[in-house]
Design a protein around this motif. Structure first.
Motif, PDB file in Angstrom:
ATOM      1  N   ALA A 170       0.838  -1.208   0.000  1.00  0.00           N
ATOM      2  CA  ALA A 170       0.000   0.000   0.000  1.00  0.00           C
ATOM      3  C   ALA A 170       0.872   1.256   0.000  1.00  0.00           C
ATOM      4  N   ILE A 171       2.016   1.214   0.688  1.00  0.00           N
ATOM      5  CA  ILE A 171       2.937   2.366   0.660  1.00  0.00           C
ATOM      6  C   ILE A 171       3.419   2.590  -0.775  1.00  0.00           C
ATOM      7  N   GLU A 172       3.786   1.509  -1.453  1.00  0.00           N
ATOM      8  CA  GLU A 172       4.276   1.633  -2.837  1.00  0.00           C
ATOM      9  C   GLU A 172       3.213   2.256  -3.737  1.00  0.00           C
ATOM     10  N   ALA A 173       1.969   1.789  -3.589  1.00  0.00           N
ATOM     11  CA  ALA A 173       0.883   2.314  -4.444  1.00  0.00           C
ATOM     12  C   ALA A 173       0.642   3.788  -4.138  1.00  0.00           C
ATOM     13  N   TRP A 174       0.699   4.156  -2.863  1.00  0.00           N
ATOM     14  CA  TRP A 174       0.474   5.557  -2.450  1.00  0.00           C
ATOM     15  C   TRP A 174       1.599   6.463  -2.977  1.00  0.00           C
ATOM     16  N   VAL A 175       2.852   6.010  -2.813  1.00  0.00           N
ATOM     17  CA  VAL A 175       3.999   6.799  -3.300  1.00  0.00           C
ATOM     18  C   VAL A 175       3.915   6.947  -4.826  1.00  0.00           C
ATOM     19  N   ASP A 176       3.576   5.872  -5.524  1.00  0.00           N
ATOM     20  CA  ASP A 176       3.456   5.949  -6.995  1.00  0.00           C
ATOM     21  C   ASP A 176       2.388   6.962  -7.395  1.00  0.00           C
ATOM     22  N   TYR A 177       1.253   6.935  -6.670  1.00  0.00           N
ATOM     23  CA  TYR A 177       0.174   7.889  -6.979  1.00  0.00           C
ATOM     24  C   TYR A 177       0.679   9.330  -6.793  1.00  0.00           C
ATOM     25  N   ILE A 178       1.355   9.597  -5.679  1.00  0.00           N
ATOM     26  CA  ILE A 178       1.829  10.971  -5.414  1.00  0.00           C
ATOM     27  C   ILE A 178       2.852  11.402  -6.466  1.00  0.00           C
ATOM     28  N   LEU A 179       3.784  10.508  -6.771  1.00  0.00           N
ATOM     29  CA  LEU A 179       4.836  10.883  -7.734  1.00  0.00           C
ATOM     30  C   LEU A 179       4.248  11.104  -9.128  1.00  0.00           C
ATOM     31  N   GLU A 180       3.196  10.359  -9.456  1.00  0.00           N
ATOM     32  CA  GLU A 180       2.593  10.507 -10.788  1.00  0.00           C
ATOM     33  C   GLU A 180       1.691  11.729 -10.894  1.00  0.00           C
ATOM     34  N   SER A 181       1.028  12.092  -9.791  1.00  0.00           N
ATOM     35  CA  SER A 181       0.002  13.132  -9.941  1.00  0.00           C
ATOM     36  C   SER A 181       0.435  14.509  -9.464  1.00  0.00           C
ATOM     37  N   GLY A 182       1.581  14.595  -8.786  1.00  0.00           N
ATOM     38  CA  GLY A 182       1.959  15.898  -8.248  1.00  0.00           C
ATOM     39  C   GLY A 182       3.416  16.235  -8.485  1.00  0.00           C
ATOM     40  N   PHE A 183       3.914  17.121  -7.618  1.00  0.00           N
ATOM     41  CA  PHE A 183       5.323  17.517  -7.653  1.00  0.00           C
ATOM     42  C   PHE A 183       5.888  17.265  -6.261  1.00  0.00           C
ATOM     43  N   SER A 184       7.060  16.643  -6.206  1.00  0.00           N
ATOM     44  CA  SER A 184       7.633  16.278  -4.909  1.00  0.00           C
ATOM     45  C   SER A 184       9.043  16.817  -4.730  1.00  0.00           C
ATOM     46  N   LEU A 185       9.334  17.163  -3.485  1.00  0.00           N
ATOM     47  CA  LEU A 185      10.702  17.469  -3.065  1.00  0.00           C
ATOM     48  C   LEU A 185      11.133  16.381  -2.087  1.00  0.00           C
ATOM     49  N   VAL A 186      12.413  16.058  -2.096  1.00  0.00           N
ATOM     50  CA  VAL A 186      12.938  15.174  -1.056  1.00  0.00           C
ATOM     51  C   VAL A 186      14.051  15.896  -0.313  1.00  0.00           C
ATOM     52  N   ALA A 187      14.264  15.480   0.939  1.00  0.00           N
ATOM     53  CA  ALA A 187      15.423  15.952   1.707  1.00  0.00           C
ATOM     54  C   ALA A 187      16.356  14.757   1.862  1.00  0.00           C
ATOM     55  N   GLU A 188      17.628  14.980   1.572  1.00  0.00           N
ATOM     56  CA  GLU A 188      18.623  13.914   1.680  1.00  0.00           C
ATOM     57  C   GLU A 188      19.647  14.246   2.738  1.00  0.00           C
ATOM     58  N   CYS A 189      19.966  13.252   3.567  1.00  0.00           N
ATOM     59  CA  CYS A 189      21.000  13.422   4.591  1.00  0.00           C
ATOM     60  C   CYS A 189      21.567  12.033   4.847  1.00  0.00           C
ATOM     61  N   ASP A 190      22.834  11.942   5.143  1.00  0.00           N
ATOM     62  CA  ASP A 190      23.460  10.627   5.405  1.00  0.00           C
ATOM     63  C   ASP A 190      23.184   9.633   4.272  1.00  0.00           C
ATOM     64  N   ASP A 191      23.155  10.117   3.016  1.00  0.00           N
ATOM     65  CA  ASP A 191      22.907   9.241   1.853  1.00  0.00           C
ATOM     66  C   ASP A 191      21.535   8.573   1.863  1.00  0.00           C
ATOM     67  N   LYS A 192      20.604   9.139   2.637  1.00  0.00           N
ATOM     68  CA  LYS A 192      19.250   8.566   2.675  1.00  0.00           C
ATOM     69  C   LYS A 192      18.243   9.660   2.383  1.00  0.00           C
ATOM     70  N   ILE A 193      17.068   9.271   1.931  1.00  0.00           N
ATOM     71  CA  ILE A 193      15.970  10.227   1.847  1.00  0.00           C
ATOM     72  C   ILE A 193      15.311  10.266   3.214  1.00  0.00           C
ATOM     73  N   VAL A 194      15.293  11.467   3.800  1.00  0.00           N
ATOM     74  CA  VAL A 194      14.809  11.604   5.181  1.00  0.00           C
ATOM     75  C   VAL A 194      13.577  12.509   5.261  1.00  0.00           C
ATOM     76  N   GLY A 195      13.162  13.058   4.115  1.00  0.00           N
ATOM     77  CA  GLY A 195      11.975  13.905   4.100  1.00  0.00           C
ATOM     78  C   GLY A 195      11.344  13.884   2.723  1.00  0.00           C
ATOM     79  N   HIS A 196      10.007  13.989   2.698  1.00  0.00           N
ATOM     80  CA  HIS A 196       9.286  14.013   1.419  1.00  0.00           C
ATOM     81  C   HIS A 196       8.136  15.004   1.557  1.00  0.00           C
ATOM     82  N   CYS A 197       8.084  15.949   0.652  1.00  0.00           N
ATOM     83  CA  CYS A 197       7.018  16.960   0.673  1.00  0.00           C
ATOM     84  C   CYS A 197       6.428  17.011  -0.743  1.00  0.00           C
ATOM     85  N   ALA A 198       5.110  16.881  -0.843  1.00  0.00           N
ATOM     86  CA  ALA A 198       4.485  16.832  -2.170  1.00  0.00           C
ATOM     87  C   ALA A 198       3.307  17.788  -2.245  1.00  0.00           C
TER      88      ALA A 198
END
Ligand SMILES: CC(C)(COP(=O)(O)OP(=O)(O)OC[C@H]1O[C@@H](n2cnc3c(N)ncnc32)[C@H](O)[C@@H]1OP(=O)(O)O)[C@@H](O)C(=O)NCCC(=O)NCCS
Length: 161
Positions: free
Chosen positions: A55-83
């Motif tokens: 369900a997380i995968e389906a939700w993330v796919d929906y957000i990435l397909e229908s909107g615009f997203s920013l990510v925050a990266e720290c320690d080589d990981k994605i630590v924040g997502h704003c859409a």
């Protein structure tokens, strides 16, 4: 998909760690799913993120397909997502900062960056809904310019662009 042209910005968080805030690329999808899969369940808001990996995968796919997203990266990981996702003449915002990286200024930096980018779009404003008892999120949204529209059940907030 909402096309907003943006470049990366870099800043030091409250612990002095370098954080990069940038638009997502297709390669980020699995790292975003990983962030949501390892979020503390106490940090879920209004039933999101969903619980199962599928369900997380389906939700993330929906957000990435229908909107615009920013990510925050720290320690080589994605630590924040704003859409933001278009809803009529407005954009609806959602944001999550990973539980291990909260209270370090990352959320406010992401929201401010997102607002600046949304001002270029021609949309009327940004709306969002959070839980009434989510005092930290409400504090952060007020500090970045959102006003409460209705807090009688959930808390609806709005920022005019
Ligand atoms: C809400 C959220 C996005 C904020 O991101 P963040 O990176 O933790 O926020 P910041 O570090 O930029 O700012 C946190 C602010 O809240 C304040 N704060 C922390 N705990 C608080 C509390 N219990 N009550 C009130 N304010 C609080 C901090 O002092 C800081 O404010 P300041 O800059 O005026 O000192 C993040 O905590 C999160 O993902 N939470 C879980 C999901 C969520 O609620 N999402 C949003 C709504 S759906």
């Amino acid at each position: 998909m909402l096309n907003i042209s943006a470049s990366a910005i870099s800043f030091k968080d409250k612990l002095g760690k370098r954080v990069v805030v940038r638009p997502t690329s297709k390669l980020d999808r699995n790292k975003i799913v990983e962030m949501y899969s390892t979020l503390n369940p106490d940090d879920r808001c209004l039933g999101l993120p969903p619980v199962s990996r599928q369900a997380i995968e389906a939700w993330v796919d929906y957000i990435l397909e229908s909107g615009f997203s920013l990510v925050a990266e720290c320690d080589d990981k994605i630590v924040g997502h704003c859409a933001v996702i278009p809803v009529g003449r407005n954009l609806e915002l959602c944001i999550f900062v990973h539980s291990n990286y909260q209270n370090r200024g990352i959320g406010q930096q992401m929201i401010r960056t997102m607002i600046k980018l949304c001002r270029q779009t021609g949309f009327k404003g940004i709306c969002l809904i959070t839980e009434r008892n989510n005092v930290r999120a409400i504090h952060v949204f007020k500090k970045t310019g959102f006003k409460i529209v209705d807090c009688s059940y959930d808390c609806e907030m709005y920022l005019q662009l």
